[in-house]
Design a protein around this motif. Sequence first.
Motif, PDB file in Angstrom:
ATOM      1  N   LYS A 228     -71.784  49.745 -34.858  1.00  0.00           N
ATOM      2  CA  LYS A 228     -70.348  49.957 -35.016  1.00  0.00           C
ATOM      3  C   LYS A 228     -70.034  50.136 -36.505  1.00  0.00           C
ATOM      4  O   LYS A 228     -69.804  49.173 -37.236  1.00  0.00           O
ATOM      5  N   LYS A 229     -70.026  51.378 -36.964  1.00  0.00           N
ATOM      6  CA  LYS A 229     -69.774  51.657 -38.378  1.00  0.00           C
ATOM      7  C   LYS A 229     -68.266  51.791 -38.595  1.00  0.00           C
ATOM      8  O   LYS A 229     -67.723  52.886 -38.694  1.00  0.00           O
ATOM      9  N   VAL A 230     -67.616  50.637 -38.679  1.00  0.00           N
ATOM     10  CA  VAL A 230     -66.159  50.600 -38.799  1.00  0.00           C
ATOM     11  C   VAL A 230     -65.695  50.353 -40.228  1.00  0.00           C
ATOM     12  O   VAL A 230     -64.495  50.420 -40.521  1.00  0.00           O
ATOM     13  N   GLY A 231     -66.617  50.042 -41.134  1.00  0.00           N
ATOM     14  CA  GLY A 231     -66.254  49.735 -42.511  1.00  0.00           C
ATOM     15  C   GLY A 231     -65.829  48.287 -42.672  1.00  0.00           C
ATOM     16  O   GLY A 231     -65.654  47.554 -41.693  1.00  0.00           O
ATOM     17  N   VAL A 232     -65.668  47.888 -43.927  1.00  0.00           N
ATOM     18  CA  VAL A 232     -65.239  46.519 -44.219  1.00  0.00           C
ATOM     19  C   VAL A 232     -64.113  46.551 -45.248  1.00  0.00           C
ATOM     20  O   VAL A 232     -64.158  47.305 -46.223  1.00  0.00           O
ATOM     21  N   MET A 233     -63.096  45.727 -45.009  1.00  0.00           N
ATOM     22  CA  MET A 233     -62.014  45.556 -45.961  1.00  0.00           C
ATOM     23  C   MET A 233     -62.173  44.197 -46.646  1.00  0.00           C
ATOM     24  O   MET A 233     -62.331  43.174 -45.979  1.00  0.00           O
TER      25      MET A 233
ATOM     26  N   ASN B 291     -61.798  50.055 -33.008  1.00  0.00           N
ATOM     27  CA  ASN B 291     -62.404  50.621 -34.217  1.00  0.00           C
ATOM     28  C   ASN B 291     -61.859  49.996 -35.493  1.00  0.00           C
ATOM     29  O   ASN B 291     -61.965  50.565 -36.575  1.00  0.00           O
ATOM     30  N   SER B 292     -61.254  48.828 -35.372  1.00  0.00           N
ATOM     31  CA  SER B 292     -60.711  48.131 -36.536  1.00  0.00           C
ATOM     32  C   SER B 292     -61.845  47.723 -37.474  1.00  0.00           C
ATOM     33  O   SER B 292     -62.948  47.410 -37.030  1.00  0.00           O
ATOM     34  N   PRO B 293     -61.629  47.700 -38.788  1.00  0.00           N
ATOM     35  CA  PRO B 293     -62.698  47.322 -39.716  1.00  0.00           C
ATOM     36  C   PRO B 293     -63.030  45.830 -39.663  1.00  0.00           C
ATOM     37  O   PRO B 293     -62.240  45.004 -39.186  1.00  0.00           O
ATOM     38  N   ILE B 294     -64.198  45.503 -40.172  1.00  0.00           N
ATOM     39  CA  ILE B 294     -64.511  44.123 -40.528  1.00  0.00           C
ATOM     40  C   ILE B 294     -63.558  43.727 -41.656  1.00  0.00           C
ATOM     41  O   ILE B 294     -63.243  44.554 -42.518  1.00  0.00           O
ATOM     42  N   VAL B 295     -63.090  42.499 -41.655  1.00  0.00           N
ATOM     43  CA  VAL B 295     -62.202  42.023 -42.713  1.00  0.00           C
ATOM     44  C   VAL B 295     -62.779  40.748 -43.317  1.00  0.00           C
ATOM     45  O   VAL B 295     -63.078  39.794 -42.589  1.00  0.00           O
ATOM     46  N   LEU B 296     -62.956  40.746 -44.637  1.00  0.00           N
ATOM     47  CA  LEU B 296     -63.418  39.561 -45.353  1.00  0.00           C
ATOM     48  C   LEU B 296     -62.246  38.992 -46.132  1.00  0.00           C
ATOM     49  O   LEU B 296     -61.570  39.714 -46.881  1.00  0.00           O
TER      50      LEU B 296
ATOM     51  N   ALA C  90     -59.256  32.754 -47.875  1.00  0.00           N
ATOM     52  CA  ALA C  90     -59.196  31.882 -46.704  1.00  0.00           C
ATOM     53  C   ALA C  90     -60.580  31.390 -46.301  1.00  0.00           C
ATOM     54  O   ALA C  90     -60.706  30.637 -45.330  1.00  0.00           O
ATOM     55  N   GLN C  91     -61.614  31.825 -47.041  1.00  0.00           N
ATOM     56  CA  GLN C  91     -63.009  31.531 -46.696  1.00  0.00           C
ATOM     57  C   GLN C  91     -63.266  31.863 -45.223  1.00  0.00           C
ATOM     58  O   GLN C  91     -63.774  31.047 -44.449  1.00  0.00           O
ATOM     59  N   ALA C  92     -62.898  33.071 -44.848  1.00  0.00           N
ATOM     60  CA  ALA C  92     -62.997  33.486 -43.455  1.00  0.00           C
ATOM     61  C   ALA C  92     -63.404  34.954 -43.365  1.00  0.00           C
ATOM     62  O   ALA C  92     -63.325  35.699 -44.344  1.00  0.00           O
ATOM     63  N   TYR C  93     -63.854  35.344 -42.189  1.00  0.00           N
ATOM     64  CA  TYR C  93     -64.191  36.736 -41.918  1.00  0.00           C
ATOM     65  C   TYR C  93     -63.773  37.046 -40.486  1.00  0.00           C
ATOM     66  O   TYR C  93     -63.582  36.138 -39.652  1.00  0.00           O
ATOM     67  N   ALA C  94     -63.625  38.318 -40.182  1.00  0.00           N
ATOM     68  CA  ALA C  94     -63.267  38.726 -38.826  1.00  0.00           C
ATOM     69  C   ALA C  94     -63.799  40.125 -38.568  1.00  0.00           C
ATOM     70  O   ALA C  94     -63.979  40.918 -39.491  1.00  0.00           O
ATOM     71  N   ARG C  95     -64.044  40.407 -37.306  1.00  0.00           N
ATOM     72  CA  ARG C  95     -64.432  41.757 -36.901  1.00  0.00           C
ATOM     73  C   ARG C  95     -63.991  41.985 -35.464  1.00  0.00           C
ATOM     74  O   ARG C  95     -63.781  41.032 -34.696  1.00  0.00           O
TER      75      ARG C  95
END
Length: 410
Positions: free
Chosen positions: A89-94, A243-248, A252-257
């Motif tokens: 899943k090449k959705v990119g990262v923000m 198709n939402s991006p990964i978010v770092l 918040a010391q958190a990540y989401a995808r």
Amino acid sequence: MQFNSEKANVVVIGGGIFGCAIAYYYSRNNPGKKIVVLERNELCNAATSRAAALITKIRAKKYFIPLSLETYRVIPEMEKMLGESLDIKKVGVMHVAASEPRVSDLKELMAIAEVFNQPATYLSNTAAHKKAPWLKTEEALCIGFMPEEAYCDPYLLGTFFARCAKLQGADLRQGVEVTDVLMDNNTAVGVNTTGGKIYADVVIIAAGAWSPIFAKQAGVDLPMAPTRSQYWITERADIFPLNSPIVLLPDAQAYARPEGGSLLFGIREKKSFSVSPKNIPADVSHFSFSGDKGMNDLQEVIDRLARFFPTIYDVGLKYYVAGFSGYTPDNNLSMGAAPGVHNLLLATGCVGAGISVSGGIGLAFAEMAAGNANPYDFSHFDIERFGKIDAFSEAWLNKCAEARSKKLSG
């Protein structure tokens, strides 16, 4: 009872993604040589299958990047061999920075992306919210976007390595437990298993959470500790596009995808949880990672996550997943040649990056096992960098747990 013995060029303890990747590269580059991977349960059924599986290329620790780039390079090679898609899943990262220190970190990260010829751009807060409708961007001072980053199914990637390795002649055995590393003075000469002895020119420990036990049998205190990683998956909602991006979210010391119309997210709890390898059962599915499915840990930090994900208070949480990663006090891998021991290699201490770096790790250890130079710089991963330690002491376990609690990146 009469036990058999046999001979191999290389024997690997552990059939997770590291062990399977090593088998892939070694069997590809050394046709006719015998590599045996031993897994007491099923391949890739412990830490590998429980990973959030962010295949992050660009990160502040630049020496991880070449390892991850190899993972991206090898995936099409295996897809072609198997005639199947891994469905990356090449959705990119923000990267969302909401404080001046994190803005400075992001600028450095964008510069690193340029050095490695990876596309990276800045997004407006409005554009970022459009890509991830769940994300509240009002407090963001700076948002960077790297479109070539991806995530994957970690179990599928691990088994791709395994299946391709088998096609190349590697011997991967499930249901075979290693009980001891066989030593001849300060030289590793093989392993003892529930099915007999296997002698080998090189022994590789890639046993994840249990690696310190085998290293200690060879006289090495391995500087890592099994530390819990945990994440949650929400109910489905329209604010979580496929198709939402990964978010770092370092503030918040958190990540989401995204996860199939839901959101997968993880946090750094205030007090992370490390366990002695001696206290982890052979089948990690029998281990209780959290009696309340991490809800107390989440509750302690939910306010900082809600700054960016306000609907966290309202959305339902459908799944809780936890597993062990091998953490270290400096959040670097711990791996390479075992100090003071001949013919023993340690592929350990993934610090939450195991899926991403698996390609480079597989290639590095396959080359070292064949007697060649390591193609990568492992100086930051040196086994002896912390001096003399007790890998099973409470003080050491706490030090590794604290490092995860302080970790900012994904």
